[in-house]
Each structure stands twice: as structure tokens, then as C-alpha cells.
Design a protein around this motif. Sequence first.
Motif, mmCIF file in Angstrom:
data_model
loop_
_atom_site.group_PDB
_atom_site.id
_atom_site.type_symbol
_atom_site.label_atom_id
_atom_site.label_comp_id
_atom_site.label_asym_id
_atom_site.label_seq_id
_atom_site.Cartn_x
_atom_site.Cartn_y
_atom_site.Cartn_z
ATOM 1 N N ASN A 53 4.608 -16.227 -37.622
ATOM 2 C CA ASN A 53 3.726 -16.697 -36.274
ATOM 3 C C ASN A 53 3.847 -18.243 -36.385
ATOM 4 O O ASN A 53 3.791 -18.911 -37.493
ATOM 5 C CB ASN A 53 2.198 -16.238 -36.887
ATOM 6 N N PRO A 56 -1.068 -21.694 -33.246
ATOM 7 C CA PRO A 56 -1.529 -21.831 -31.590
ATOM 8 C C PRO A 56 -1.308 -23.355 -31.206
ATOM 9 O O PRO A 56 -0.762 -23.453 -29.743
ATOM 10 C CB PRO A 56 -3.082 -21.645 -31.680
ATOM 11 N N ARG A 61 -0.188 -23.158 -23.947
ATOM 12 C CA ARG A 61 -1.402 -22.327 -23.340
ATOM 13 C C ARG A 61 -2.329 -21.907 -24.446
ATOM 14 O O ARG A 61 -3.489 -21.903 -24.205
ATOM 15 C CB ARG A 61 -0.776 -21.050 -22.372
ATOM 16 N N LYS A 62 -1.841 -21.538 -25.396
ATOM 17 C CA LYS A 62 -2.618 -21.003 -26.680
ATOM 18 C C LYS A 62 -3.291 -22.323 -27.055
ATOM 19 O O LYS A 62 -4.750 -22.192 -27.293
ATOM 20 C CB LYS A 62 -1.911 -20.642 -27.683
ATOM 21 N N TYR A 65 -6.334 -22.705 -24.775
ATOM 22 C CA TYR A 65 -7.191 -21.682 -25.103
ATOM 23 C C TYR A 65 -8.169 -21.814 -26.392
ATOM 24 O O TYR A 65 -9.286 -21.806 -26.384
ATOM 25 C CB TYR A 65 -6.596 -20.446 -25.230
ATOM 26 N N VAL A 66 -7.436 -22.314 -27.384
ATOM 27 C CA VAL A 66 -8.145 -22.268 -28.634
ATOM 28 C C VAL A 66 -9.019 -23.456 -28.598
ATOM 29 O O VAL A 66 -10.357 -23.436 -29.062
ATOM 30 C CB VAL A 66 -7.272 -22.598 -29.809
ATOM 31 N N TYR A 185 -7.631 -14.692 -37.818
ATOM 32 C CA TYR A 185 -7.046 -15.036 -36.423
ATOM 33 C C TYR A 185 -7.781 -14.682 -35.302
ATOM 34 O O TYR A 185 -7.638 -15.303 -34.240
ATOM 35 C CB TYR A 185 -5.819 -14.057 -36.616
#
Length: 194
Positions: A53, A56, A61-62, A65-66, A185
Motif C-alpha cells: 500500500n 494516502p 486525491r487521497k 480527502y484525508v 485504515y
Amino acid sequence: MGPLPRTLELFYDVLSPYSWLAFEVLCRYKNIWNVSLQLRPTLIAGIMKDSGNQPPALLPRKALYVKNDVRLLGQYLQVPIHLPKDFFFVIFEKGSLTAMRFLTIVKLEHPELLEKVSRELWMRVWSRDEDITEPQSILAAAEKAGMSTGRARELLERVSTPQVKNQLKETTDAACKYGRPGASYRTPLAALCL
């Protein structure tokens, strides 16, 4: 007499804001929910590596968002969380290895202080934008949590011992066996359902 509490393990890293949110919710409601909360200091970098992984923050974009999600969840859950000013330096350059090793030895030798010391480290990095990697920073967090200066120094001197390194690795490996892509997560309430 009611039912025995169910055991819930929280694998966490103080570098993860979602871990902090889950931690606070679980600590706040563990008695109401009849949960025996087992705090498991873990190295998020090891989990990310094992799962393949990406953090973010590396995905635009993550990241956006985060940033908004953490702010809103902090407000909703009444956790004083704020992103560090130099987010990338704090997360990717400094990391949390020494802090998590320190929490590992606290769990081994003073489990009664683990919740308080963990919270102080989160407060330093995610609320006050302070360091958690330098020895004085870790000592300050331990002292604020109620540990004596002398005892905190003794523990800090042992964070690089094979026992502590192996224990942190074992805990991180255990988190990986659950198939976790990161530390807490999802949002804190969703973390209960995993």
C-alpha cells in the motif's frame, strides 16, 4: 453479573491520524461497549511495505480527502487533531520508529502507562506539531504521561535492544497477518467492524 468483555486489539502507530481517532474512541467507550482493549504498538511503515500500500499523502486525491476527513472527524469526535505544517517531512523523513520502539518497551514494562504515553506522543505530533523522534521529545511525552524522568531515560536507552526490536516486528507481523493495508485504515467506527 454481565457478560465478560470481548477482547479488541488496536494495532496503531502514532504517525497515523486515523489510529489516533480510533484510539480515542475505543478508550472513551471501552467500558460502555464492554471491551477489553489491547493496545498493540505497531510500525505502520512495516504494514505498508507488507501490503504494498502507498501512504494516502502520496496520491493527490487521497491526500486531499484525508486532510478534510481527518479535520472533520477530529471535530466530530472532539479530538484536537491538526496536520503538521511540514507534513511530508514529519511523516516521510522523520517517521516514528524510535517512538514506536519506546511504546513497545512501555507496553512490556509499564503497560499501565501505555495509553497515556501513546496519547502524549499523538498530541505532540498531531495537535501541537512537535517532534516525536528526538530523545528529549520522547522523554517529555513520557514525563507528561506520569513516568519518572529516570525511568523514562532507562527505557529510552533500551529501545534498540533485540528484545524491543523483535517485539515491535512481531506485533507488526501480527497486524500484517490480519491483512491490514495500514494502521486503523478506516474511520474509528469502521475499525470496530474489521
